[in-house]
Enzyme design. Structure first.
Site, mmCIF file in Angstrom:
data_model
loop_
_atom_site.group_PDB
_atom_site.id
_atom_site.type_symbol
_atom_site.label_atom_id
_atom_site.label_comp_id
_atom_site.label_asym_id
_atom_site.label_seq_id
_atom_site.Cartn_x
_atom_site.Cartn_y
_atom_site.Cartn_z
ATOM 1 N N ARG A 113 0.831 -1.204 0.000
ATOM 2 C CA ARG A 113 0.000 0.000 0.000
ATOM 3 C C ARG A 113 0.872 1.264 0.000
ATOM 4 N NH1 ARG A 113 -2.768 3.302 3.708
ATOM 5 N NH2 ARG A 113 -1.764 2.364 5.513
ATOM 6 N N HIS A 114 0.403 2.298 -0.702
ATOM 7 C CA HIS A 114 1.073 3.590 -0.665
ATOM 8 C C HIS A 114 0.770 4.273 0.675
ATOM 9 C CE1 HIS A 114 2.012 7.789 -1.615
ATOM 10 N NE2 HIS A 114 2.745 7.318 -2.600
ATOM 11 N N PRO A 115 1.725 5.001 1.231
ATOM 12 C CA PRO A 115 1.494 5.565 2.567
ATOM 13 C C PRO A 115 0.467 6.692 2.623
ATOM 14 C CG PRO A 115 3.625 6.244 1.713
ATOM 15 C CD PRO A 115 3.107 5.183 0.793
ATOM 16 N N SER A 116 0.284 7.434 1.540
ATOM 17 C CA SER A 116 -0.577 8.614 1.671
ATOM 18 C C SER A 116 -1.520 8.816 0.497
ATOM 19 C CB SER A 116 0.276 9.866 1.869
ATOM 20 O OG SER A 116 1.269 9.964 0.878
#
Lengths: 386, 386
Positions: B232-235
């Protein structure tokens, strides 16, 4: 030190920057950090998309701030005739144009390489896109996650036997930004010889392939499909993270002489004499047994104690740092790798510095804050407004 | 196309290459791929350490072959007076010296920056080391694994809630090689103005800090310690890998307009109207719920079917490729990103190509094979033997 020597290496280079989000802005940050003038062109409807990406400090994006220092900003509508004239006047004197639209968008806007090269023959025109300006996927959109997955990097990252993992930073974007910087500088060096600008075409997916050099060569040599290996190196042993009494330590032993030093430092010189551990290929074959041996001994002391012992022995090692530990590390600080920039209502944001260090120039102490949208409009219009 | 335009951008640049293993050889491969002449100096006792690293094809290292194409090789003993004279004569006409010994080794060998700069003022002198030429750790040895761990990258890579993982390629070395290439080219561009060479000091650890730009800024902005997040991408949400009926697909949606297109393409337009999914911050907060929604729908068709649907809808996506899938991908092939070089007893090894593409030069079709140890001795001694 003379003024001349103290000047940053790209002083005098002007970059017109049409890029957004990460790959392009990372590239132009590198150029700006090394002394180029970077004029960031943003759309008037909110500017660079990454201004809307969190986390925020007093409403300002830390994501944006991290990669847009040392740049000027002006909002221009690339479909407006007057704004296009401003852009054209910039291009007439600039050295580099960088854009990271999807392939084909610049052509639709009327800014083709052929046309710009004819009018501004010294201009280097660099494009960063998901898949490049040629090839069957050229019109596809892409992001970091897409090229990390398509490029094979996720397939070799993660726990052994577990799910693939994304690299914890956007190496799909940052990698492309780095190769783009190299391409732009190559083109500028070629221009010294030819007097002519060059078309640079960077594909994020190509850049992932380039980073995969070792898995590709291993696959070609052996036919084995490279897999995630957790923290272990694929072809050198011991090159791994090991548990100690109170945490973890990485030990990286690349040849037999170092392996002997490691065994001596652990008080287990006899291990280096065993056939199963005597050579790199033997240690690769017996990596599970060797890890068990090493961890049985490493459990006798703390990470800090082993660090001291291995440092004295000259064995490459290191603790596994979290981001807070990294940011406060005295060596990282001494190298000037943590900068502070202003954000929000007078707050300070810590960001990564430039790792390209030159002997005759001081650390970039006078870093300029990331621009607010359109902050340099008046000055830039006075210069390029016609 | 004129001969001049077809010339590679670094034609005419000569690099004396004292580097071994990966970080330095990756840098000089980039320079060689872009047209520089790279003279690889190897120790007479077996040459570059990586010649001993597997896998092997007919006894030749695929590890070495992957990153040493387009170079010449001569074995010189840097402690032998006659061999040192050969090296000095090379330096007298070279543009760049690159080395990746541990900090201090070049000084012990008598090749200090101050001395070489006095004698060869136009020479760019680039060093790549684990920790750089300054700072408290400068004398420490390092390898990729060490700087990946110390630099925080391992702390943000891996499954959410699981153990940290090493990036599946040697980004500690390759990153340093890329920033070194940028530093060398910057110095060459500065030399055009000043006529003088420059000292370039690249620390592998610094380069990891630079790659951590986003986790560092996030930590500074929020105080939260960045953790592994799986895929998952953090933001940004949804920016993740999702299960389909028969495999996995990455979907990368960076803004609200794209999210609307995704929902439409899935036949679930109503999701885009829900408050919990309406904005990037809202989707970040509700990423678990959103992933469940998406996978409930994605389970209805295969990866290939969803690829066709998402491509038609203009939503960034991509399959997760293994290395064999990557190497045989038609787009990767069309971009010239898989080269074949000769290895062993007339066999072919597939290696990654150069992602820095120029519009006016053909793909590097005439790639020269990696050198055998000392293969260019006679010709180089005739040229530099005095």
């Amino acid at each position: 030190m003379s003024m001349e020597c103290a000047q940053l290496p790209l002083a005098g280079i002007t970059v017109v920057d049409l890029t957004r989000v990460l790959s392009g802005p990372y590239c132009t940050m590198m150029l700006a950090d090394m002394g180029a003038r970077v004029i960031k062109i943003e759309n008037p409807d909110g500017g660079d998309d990454s201004r809307q990406v969190g986390p925020f400090v007093d409403g300002e994006s830390a994501y944006f701030a991290s990669i847009n220092r040392n740049k000027e900003s002006i909002a221009l509508d690339l479909k407006d005739a007057g704004d296009r004239q401003v852009l054209e006047r910039m291009l007439a004197t600039a050295d580099v144009l960088v854009e990271n639209f999807r392939a084909g968008v610049m052509e639709k806007l009327g800014f083709t390489w052929e046309d710009l090269h004819a009018r501004y023959p010294r201009l280097v025109y660099a494009s960063i896109s998901g898949f490049g300006q040629t090839g069957p996927y050229r019109a596809r959109p892409a992001y970091d996650m897409v090229v990390q997955a398509m490029g094979g990097l996720m397939s070799v990252t993660g726990e052994a036997g577990g799910n693939p993992a994304r690299v914890g930073v956007s190496i799909g974007d940052i990698g492309a930004g780095l190769y783009a910087t190299i391409g732009i500088q190559s083109a500028l060096l070629k221009r010294v010889q030819t007097g002519l600008g060059e078309r640079v075409d960077i594909s994020m997916l190509d850049c992932q392939v380039a980073l995969l050099e070792n898995p590709i060569a291993r696959y070609s040599a052996t036919g084995g499909v490279p897999q995630p290996l957790g923290t272990r190196h694929p072809s050198i042993t011991p090159f791994d993270m090991f548990a100690t009494q109170d945490g973890f330590i990485v030990i990286a032993v690349g040849n037999d002489a170092l392996f002997g030093k490691l065994c001596d430092a652990l008080g287990r010189s006899e291990w280096a004499q065993e056939d199963r551990f005597a050579t790199v290929p033997a240690r690769n074959e017996h990596h599970v047994a060797l890890k068990a041996c090493l961890e049985s001994r490493l459990a006798d002391a703390t990470t800090a104690e082993w660090e001291a012992i291995l440092e004295a022995a000259g064995v490459p090692h290191g603790p596994m740092n979290t981001v807070p530990q990294l940011v406060s590390n005295p060596h990282v600080r001494a190298r000037g790798m943590i900068l502070e920039i202003g954000i929000g209502d007078g707050k300070a944001l810590q960001v990564a510095g430039n790792p390209v260090k030159f002997g005759s120039t001081e650390a970039l102490s006078g870093v300029r804050n990331p621009p607010s949208l359109d902050q340099d409009r008046d000055r830039l219009l006075a210069e390029f407004g016609g």
